[in-house]
Design a protein around this motif. Structure first.
Motif, mmCIF file in Angstrom:
data_model
loop_
_atom_site.group_PDB
_atom_site.id
_atom_site.type_symbol
_atom_site.label_atom_id
_atom_site.label_comp_id
_atom_site.label_asym_id
_atom_site.label_seq_id
_atom_site.Cartn_x
_atom_site.Cartn_y
_atom_site.Cartn_z
ATOM 1 N N UNK A 221 28.543 34.252 48.966
ATOM 2 C CA UNK A 221 29.974 34.045 49.196
ATOM 3 C C UNK A 221 30.621 35.340 49.681
ATOM 4 N N UNK A 222 30.237 36.465 49.096
ATOM 5 C CA UNK A 222 30.774 37.755 49.533
ATOM 6 C C UNK A 222 30.441 38.004 51.006
ATOM 7 N N UNK A 223 29.191 37.795 51.379
ATOM 8 C CA UNK A 223 28.774 38.018 52.774
ATOM 9 C C UNK A 223 29.464 37.036 53.731
ATOM 10 N N UNK B 156 29.646 44.448 39.703
ATOM 11 C CA UNK B 156 29.900 45.634 38.882
ATOM 12 C C UNK B 156 29.576 45.336 37.419
ATOM 13 N N UNK B 157 30.060 44.200 36.922
ATOM 14 C CA UNK B 157 29.827 43.837 35.519
ATOM 15 C C UNK B 157 28.335 43.686 35.226
ATOM 16 N N UNK B 158 27.626 43.043 36.137
ATOM 17 C CA UNK B 158 26.181 42.835 35.953
ATOM 18 C C UNK B 158 25.444 44.165 36.040
ATOM 19 N N UNK C 275 36.953 40.090 46.075
ATOM 20 C CA UNK C 275 37.045 40.836 44.821
ATOM 21 C C UNK C 275 36.133 40.245 43.742
ATOM 22 N N UNK C 276 36.126 38.918 43.596
ATOM 23 C CA UNK C 276 35.393 38.275 42.500
ATOM 24 C C UNK C 276 33.894 38.597 42.510
ATOM 25 N N UNK C 277 33.196 38.452 43.626
ATOM 26 C CA UNK C 277 31.761 38.788 43.591
ATOM 27 C C UNK C 277 31.513 40.270 43.320
ATOM 28 N N UNK D 206 38.389 35.434 34.137
ATOM 29 C CA UNK D 206 39.805 35.171 34.425
ATOM 30 C C UNK D 206 40.023 34.926 35.919
ATOM 31 N N UNK D 207 39.387 35.725 36.748
ATOM 32 C CA UNK D 207 39.502 35.513 38.195
ATOM 33 C C UNK D 207 38.891 34.172 38.595
ATOM 34 N N UNK D 208 37.812 33.779 37.925
ATOM 35 C CA UNK D 208 37.202 32.473 38.198
ATOM 36 C C UNK D 208 38.157 31.335 37.916
ATOM 37 N N UNK D 209 38.895 31.447 36.815
ATOM 38 C CA UNK D 209 39.890 30.416 36.489
ATOM 39 C C UNK D 209 40.974 30.398 37.571
#
Length: 180
Positions: free
Chosen positions: A58-60, A109-111, A102-104, A146-149
């Motif tokens: 999705x990012x790409x 970063x989190x992963x 931003x989301x991916x 939160x961004x997913x929601x």
């Protein structure tokens, strides 16, 4: 095409749109299942890999879509569409573009901070982009959820608006993305 009718999107823009839609409508339920149910490692681990792979895709795709859009602007909205609806459409579209970039990245970063692998459909591993830091990772996963929601809400608004235009207003707003 009569006065006030919307022009259609190009075939490339429609492919970007529907491919993104299919990926998001696949990834969102996977993310919800992972976040809310204890599925066990045999099920959960592949779901995490699929979710991360789709996120990278999705990012790409979103980056390519934005580059395409720079050189191929969206067709204008119908001339007779009220100004408030035009603003709402632009805010929703650009909000989704921003969130799909931003989301991916937040998820990556989190992963990375968690030090879990980011396998791209089991073909190769994406490198970590953040130093290991479990507390920071947990905070970023909270942001990611939160961004997913918020993305799910914007997608719902987007779909409902398209259906409203198609079934209630009976204009070409939906048709321009379906058939150009």
């Amino acid at each position: 095409m009569g006065a006030g009718e919307a022009q259609g999107y190009s075939p490339a823009a429609r492919v970007f749109h529907w491919l993104t839609a299919a990926l998001l409508l696949t990834m969102l339920p996977i993310g919800i299942a992972m976040a809310n149910f204890d599925l066990g490692g045999a099920v959960e681990d592949p779901l995490y890999h699929i979710h991360r792979s789709i996120g990278a895709l999705v990012l790409a795709i979103t980056a390519a879509r934005l580059i395409y859009r720079l050189f191929n602007p969206a067709p204008p909205l119908p001339a007779d569409m009220p100004a408030l609806q035009q603003v709402a459409a632009l805010v929703t579209h650009w909000g989704l573009y921003a969130l799909l970039i931003v989301q991916p990245i937040v998820g990556w970063i989190a992963t990375s901070a968690y030090r879990a692998p980011v396998l791209f459909f089991w073909l190769f591993e994406l490198p970590p982009i953040w130093p290991e830091n479990r507390p920071f990772s947990e905070a970023m996963f909270t942001v990611h959820r939160s961004l997913g929601v918020f993305i799910a809400v914007l997608i719902s608004v987007h779909i409902l608006a398209a259906l409203y235009h198609h079934f209630m207003l009976r204009d070409r707003v939906l048709k321009r993305m379906v058939g150009g």
